[in-house]
Design a protein around this motif. Sequence first.
Motif, PDB file in Angstrom:
ATOM      1  N   HIS A   1       1.018  -1.171  -0.233  1.00  0.00           N
ATOM      2  CA  HIS A   1       0.055   0.017   0.071  1.00  0.00           C
ATOM      3  C   HIS A   1       0.785   1.138  -0.105  1.00  0.00           C
ATOM      4  CE1 HIS A   1      -3.347  -2.781   2.152  1.00  0.00           C
ATOM      5  NE2 HIS A   1      -3.306  -2.750   0.645  1.00  0.00           N
ATOM      6  N   GLY A   2       2.096   1.164  -0.008  1.00  0.00           N
ATOM      7  CA  GLY A   2       3.168   2.353   0.238  1.00  0.00           C
ATOM      8  C   GLY A   2       3.097   3.056  -1.240  1.00  0.00           C
ATOM      9  N   MET A   3       3.228   4.294  -1.355  1.00  0.00           N
ATOM     10  CA  MET A   3       3.266   5.057  -2.284  1.00  0.00           C
ATOM     11  C   MET A   3       4.483   4.689  -3.246  1.00  0.00           C
ATOM     12  SD  MET A   3       0.633   6.588  -2.121  1.00  0.00           S
ATOM     13  CE  MET A   3       0.798   7.568  -3.855  1.00  0.00           C
ATOM     14  N   LEU A   4       5.571   4.323  -2.703  1.00  0.00           N
ATOM     15  CA  LEU A   4       6.922   4.034  -3.431  1.00  0.00           C
ATOM     16  C   LEU A   4       6.655   2.689  -3.998  1.00  0.00           C
ATOM     17  CD1 LEU A   4       9.697   5.017  -0.723  1.00  0.00           C
ATOM     18  CD2 LEU A   4       8.574   6.331  -2.823  1.00  0.00           C
ATOM     19  N   SER A   5       5.738   1.777  -3.659  1.00  0.00           N
ATOM     20  CA  SER A   5       5.388   0.532  -4.422  1.00  0.00           C
ATOM     21  C   SER A   5       4.524   0.494  -5.449  1.00  0.00           C
ATOM     22  CB  SER A   5       5.063  -0.564  -3.120  1.00  0.00           C
ATOM     23  OG  SER A   5       5.793  -0.445  -2.037  1.00  0.00           O
ATOM     24  N   GLN A   6       3.765   1.699  -5.870  1.00  0.00           N
ATOM     25  CA  GLN A   6       2.914   1.560  -6.886  1.00  0.00           C
ATOM     26  C   GLN A   6       3.514   1.446  -8.250  1.00  0.00           C
ATOM     27  OE1 GLN A   6      -0.255   1.396  -5.565  1.00  0.00           O
ATOM     28  NE2 GLN A   6       0.885   1.461  -3.830  1.00  0.00           N
ATOM     29  N   PRO A   7       2.720   0.904  -8.981  1.00  0.00           N
ATOM     30  CA  PRO A   7       3.132   0.459 -10.366  1.00  0.00           C
ATOM     31  C   PRO A   7       4.047   1.498 -11.160  1.00  0.00           C
ATOM     32  CG  PRO A   7       0.699  -0.437 -10.281  1.00  0.00           C
ATOM     33  CD  PRO A   7       1.117   0.366  -8.843  1.00  0.00           C
ATOM     34  N   TRP A   8       3.386   2.857 -11.218  1.00  0.00           N
ATOM     35  CA  TRP A   8       3.915   4.120 -11.915  1.00  0.00           C
ATOM     36  C   TRP A   8       5.595   4.066 -11.310  1.00  0.00           C
ATOM     37  CZ3 TRP A   8       5.327   6.105 -15.884  1.00  0.00           C
ATOM     38  CH2 TRP A   8       6.064   7.469 -15.777  1.00  0.00           C
ATOM     39  N   SER A   9       5.529   4.349  -9.750  1.00  0.00           N
ATOM     40  CA  SER A   9       6.813   4.168  -9.184  1.00  0.00           C
ATOM     41  C   SER A   9       7.723   3.098  -9.631  1.00  0.00           C
ATOM     42  CB  SER A   9       6.711   4.121  -7.556  1.00  0.00           C
ATOM     43  OG  SER A   9       5.867   5.391  -7.286  1.00  0.00           O
ATOM     44  N   VAL A  10       7.179   1.714  -9.642  1.00  0.00           N
ATOM     45  CA  VAL A  10       8.036   0.746 -10.007  1.00  0.00           C
ATOM     46  C   VAL A  10       8.479   0.672 -11.643  1.00  0.00           C
ATOM     47  CG1 VAL A  10       8.387  -1.697 -10.315  1.00  0.00           C
ATOM     48  CG2 VAL A  10       7.069  -1.019  -8.420  1.00  0.00           C
ATOM     49  N   VAL A  11       7.528   0.859 -12.537  1.00  0.00           N
ATOM     50  CA  VAL A  11       7.830   0.867 -13.756  1.00  0.00           C
ATOM     51  C   VAL A  11       8.717   2.387 -14.145  1.00  0.00           C
ATOM     52  CG1 VAL A  11       7.262   0.926 -16.164  1.00  0.00           C
ATOM     53  CG2 VAL A  11       6.058  -0.515 -14.351  1.00  0.00           C
ATOM     54  N   GLY A  12       8.088   3.513 -13.885  1.00  0.00           N
ATOM     55  CA  GLY A  12       8.619   4.715 -13.990  1.00  0.00           C
ATOM     56  C   GLY A  12       9.880   4.834 -13.629  1.00  0.00           C
ATOM     57  N   GLY A  13      10.178   4.601 -12.226  1.00  0.00           N
ATOM     58  CA  GLY A  13      11.333   4.570 -11.597  1.00  0.00           C
ATOM     59  C   GLY A  13      12.641   3.997 -12.079  1.00  0.00           C
ATOM     60  N   HIS A  14      12.340   2.486 -12.572  1.00  0.00           N
ATOM     61  CA  HIS A  14      13.402   1.761 -13.034  1.00  0.00           C
ATOM     62  C   HIS A  14      13.781   2.171 -14.659  1.00  0.00           C
ATOM     63  CE1 HIS A  14      14.223  -1.166 -10.239  1.00  0.00           C
ATOM     64  NE2 HIS A  14      12.989  -1.477 -10.141  1.00  0.00           N
ATOM     65  N   LEU A  15      12.622   2.715 -15.264  1.00  0.00           N
ATOM     66  CA  LEU A  15      13.045   3.199 -16.588  1.00  0.00           C
ATOM     67  C   LEU A  15      13.767   4.372 -16.896  1.00  0.00           C
ATOM     68  CD1 LEU A  15       9.567   2.467 -18.645  1.00  0.00           C
ATOM     69  CD2 LEU A  15      12.108   1.515 -19.081  1.00  0.00           C
TER      70      LEU A  15
END
Length: 336
Positions: A89-103
């Motif tokens: 439920h954390g904001m750093l764990s959300q899909p946009w954070s995961v995909v966007g952060g790595h890309l």
Amino acid sequence: MVRSVVAAVIMVAFLGACMGRTGFRWLLSGIGWTPDSTSYQEKLISAVGATLALLLVYWITHQALGGDTALWVTGSMGATTVLVFAMPHGMLSQPWSVVGGHLVSAAVGVACATWLPLGAWVAALAVGASIFLMMVLRCLHPPGGATAMIAVLGGPAIQQAGFGFLLYPILLDALVIVAAALLFNNLFHWRRYPLALARYQVQRTPGIAPEDFHYALRQMNAYVDIEFDDLLHLVELANEHAKSHGVSEADLVESGCYSNGLPGSNWAVRQILFILPRRPGRSGRVRYRVVAGNGLGAEGICRLSEFALWARYRVERADDGWHRIKGGDPADHGRS
């Protein structure tokens, strides 16, 4: 290694004996240690989900990159699995954070490795630049910093891949983790991933009607030395007092604990983990964990207004139980 662990345990025990119970608690609080109400079931679920996702990521990455380079990338993705399965439920764990952060981080790293002379300072620059861009694009994801550094220091295999490294394996790995988190976390009703799928639940404190008093008096089957109308008036005054000491949205603070004030098995205490403020066109939200009473260990998401409606008053834990917190009124500082 064993000697180091034993020495650390002995040191902690010695400090506890010297400082006493209160002092030792203060020391733990000072270094960031806090009591954990998460059940062992929840911990096991997080571990199993991360393990399954990482096994799949490991296989995919080794198809694209070989040897040590694949291990580097897998390490970065391993940090991501900690977030999406242990803190879904954390904001750093959300899909946009995961995909966007790595890309974003991978793009910065590859650009630095391609256009700048190799060196340790380039890796540091890549991490700093990726942090800036992730924050600007609202996809801050701590493992992304590792991805940026890997793109610079990962070796010839990444250099040969160039910007294709962003798509395979970085994008594919990130999508696999998100898909695994989506499928796995939603198997359990108290977990919702992504955050937009969180269920909103409101528990309202029931009012007491005259018919309820008639029923209660019949069940007691005893003489009560008070007029029925006076009894109703007394309860009305008590309800007005309770409402006047309710919790508003402005009273809610992160890490604060709140009780619903209900009797028996319906009683519960929730601790606010984080508050997502109001934004234009969208209400604020609260992520909480049940730390006592009904639903112990469960986590949830609700609107600020819904949490304020559920909460009766703020409480704090003491050695003998939970106590109400009320500023400046000793009569209101009692056990919930």
